[in-house]
Design an enzyme around this catalytic site. Structure first.
Site, PDB file in Angstrom:
ATOM      1  N   LYS A  26     -63.701 -30.670  -6.625  1.00  0.00           N
ATOM      2  CA  LYS A  26     -64.299 -29.797  -7.647  1.00  0.00           C
ATOM      3  C   LYS A  26     -65.794 -30.037  -7.774  1.00  0.00           C
ATOM      4  CE  LYS A  26     -63.918 -26.667 -10.856  1.00  0.00           C
ATOM      5  NZ  LYS A  26     -65.311 -26.254 -10.576  1.00  0.00           N
ATOM      6  N   SER A  43     -68.472 -29.123 -15.038  1.00  0.00           N
ATOM      7  CA  SER A  43     -67.220 -28.453 -14.647  1.00  0.00           C
ATOM      8  C   SER A  43     -66.230 -29.353 -13.923  1.00  0.00           C
ATOM      9  CB  SER A  43     -67.525 -27.219 -13.787  1.00  0.00           C
ATOM     10  OG  SER A  43     -67.935 -26.144 -14.595  1.00  0.00           O
ATOM     11  N   SER A  79     -63.803 -21.518 -11.057  1.00  0.00           N
ATOM     12  CA  SER A  79     -64.388 -22.350 -12.110  1.00  0.00           C
ATOM     13  C   SER A  79     -64.612 -21.555 -13.394  1.00  0.00           C
ATOM     14  CB  SER A  79     -65.708 -22.978 -11.633  1.00  0.00           C
ATOM     15  OG  SER A  79     -66.054 -24.093 -12.426  1.00  0.00           O
ATOM     16  N   LYS A  95     -62.838 -29.504 -15.444  1.00  0.00           N
ATOM     17  CA  LYS A  95     -61.720 -28.606 -15.130  1.00  0.00           C
ATOM     18  C   LYS A  95     -60.642 -29.287 -14.301  1.00  0.00           C
ATOM     19  CE  LYS A  95     -64.690 -24.678 -15.843  1.00  0.00           C
ATOM     20  NZ  LYS A  95     -65.940 -24.143 -15.362  1.00  0.00           N
TER      21      LYS A  95
END
Length: 407
Positions: A245, A79, A142, A82
């Site tokens: 993140k 992730s 997320s 992202k």
């Protein structure tokens, strides 16, 4: 009479001295670099070495890696992907092609029910949702569903959006990354490195401050469901973290790109942890890297933007000399108490500087060394503009250059 003229310009050549030539005259020096990390000084301990797949600590100001392990090895970003999706969204908003109040119709593919075993913001097929909420759903919650919805809205399909991601990746300078989706679910052709993820985090902070501000938000509510940011460092009062993140895949482990700012001197650092064993451990290891950097490094500005570092002779022009300097501040972080051991050196692309020269044109390279090791490189530029001189002055300069080369 002729012998007197020749004696005059030979004397002028000898008095002028020489200009150092650069070995790699045509090489463009990037703003950020993978030069070897500086060694710790005798006054500071060895840096942390967490038992993870890859890690690093980066100086935000220069983009330089202070220390790390395996940070150029290929990894699955999960992730962390992202951040790239968010970067594209932020650029679309900045360029005026996308607006926060634009409504996005949720497709069958983006429907949250397709992502029952992964993170999502719980959007429903056929519903219209504003860009602002979907963007927060990507960054804070997320949401894989929000990623698909935004990818389709911006580029028509996720594959087309992935092409946008890769184009922006090239612009940012990510040399070992390739994206095939907007969310980071596993694909063998979807990869990056810890170093590239740090560069991406740096680009978010530097290029898109309004987009980056969302990364510090701790919670997000949509469809009656409150979700919390998975970056545990945002709740830690002992470190001034404001992003960035998290990511997780069973094939990889737990990832975290984090950033924090020193409360007194404003120094910003970026850490990356790849492949940790749990959410708790990735936060602990990230904090360990950041706190070490805050304690044992300090910011230093060697030269200011536009500061004249030297004056150099120019031939064939309407003026005899130019000032040389850098386009931006030469700012970096160095081990504490090491500034006195820094040494600045520069070299020019050409032995003889000749007009025309545009203001801001690259004419050489500036190196900063610590204890004999180069730790920072940047382009040296002209701070002045020089146009071609008149016929007679250019003729004289050609003669001077000829004899200068002889000697």
């Amino acid at each position: 009479m002729l012998s007197k003229i020749i004696s005059t310009f030979i004397a002028s050549v000898l008095l002028a001295g020489s200009v150092t030539a650069i070995a790699d005259a045509t090489v463009e020096v990037p703003e950020s670099s993978t030069l070897p990390p500086p060694a710790p000084s005798d006054q500071i301990p060895e840096p942390p070495s967490p038992n993870v797949r890859a890690y690093l600590l980066m100086d935000y100001a220069s983009g330089r890696v202070l220390f790390g392990k395996a940070y150029e090895d290929q990894i699955d970003p999960a992730s962390l992907t992202k951040m790239m999706t968010s970067y594209v969204i932020g650029q679309e908003i900045k360029l005026g092609r996308l607006h926060l109040n634009d409504m996005v119709t949720i497709s069958e593919k983006a429907w949250s029910k397709n992502y029952s075993d992964s993170s999502k913001m719980f959007i429903e097929v056929g519903r219209e949702v504003p860009v602002e909420l979907l963007n927060k759903g990507i960054i804070i919650a997320s949401g894989n569903d929000a990623c698909i919805a935004m990818a389709e809205h911006i580029a028509g399909s996720e594959s087309s959006f992935a092409s946008l991601m890769n184009e922006w990746a090239k612009i940012i300078g990510l040399k070992n990354s390739h994206f095939v989706n907007s969310h980071g679910l596993y694909d063998e052709n979807h990869y990056s490195t810890a170093y590239d993820m740090a560069l991406l985090g740096r680009a978010l902070i530097k290029d898109l401050p309004e987009e980056y501000a969302i990364y510090s938000e701790k919670e997000f509510s949509f469809n009656g469901i409150k979700q919390y940011n998975r970056n545990k460092l945002l709740w830690d009062t002992t470190i001034n973290a404001d992003g960035i993140k998290t990511g997780h895949l069973s094939q990889v482990g737990y990832n975290l790109v984090a950033s924090a700012v020193h409360p007194s001197n404003g120094m910003r650092l970026i850490s990356v942890i790849i492949g940790d064993v749990s959410e708790k451990e990735r936060a602990a290891h990230s904090k360990e890297l950041l706190r070490y950097g805050m304690r044992f490094y300090e910011p230093y500005t060697a030269f200011k933007q536009g500061q004249a570092l030297a004056t150099k002779e120019v031939r064939l022009g309407d003026r005899d000399s130019i000032s040389i300097g850098t386009l931006n501040d030469v700012s970096l972080v160095v081990p504490i108490n090491s500034v006195s051991r820094l040494k600045a050196e520069y070299s020019l692309d050409q032995k003889n500087l000749t007009a025309p020269i545009k203001k801001g044109a690259k004419i050489g390279v500036l190196n900063l060394s610590l204890d004999g090791k180069v730790i920072y490189k940047t382009n040296l530029v002209s701070l002045d503009e020089v146009n071609e001189g008149g016929f007679f002055s250019r003729t004289w300069d050609h003669i001077v250059i000829f004899f200068k080369d002889l000697f």
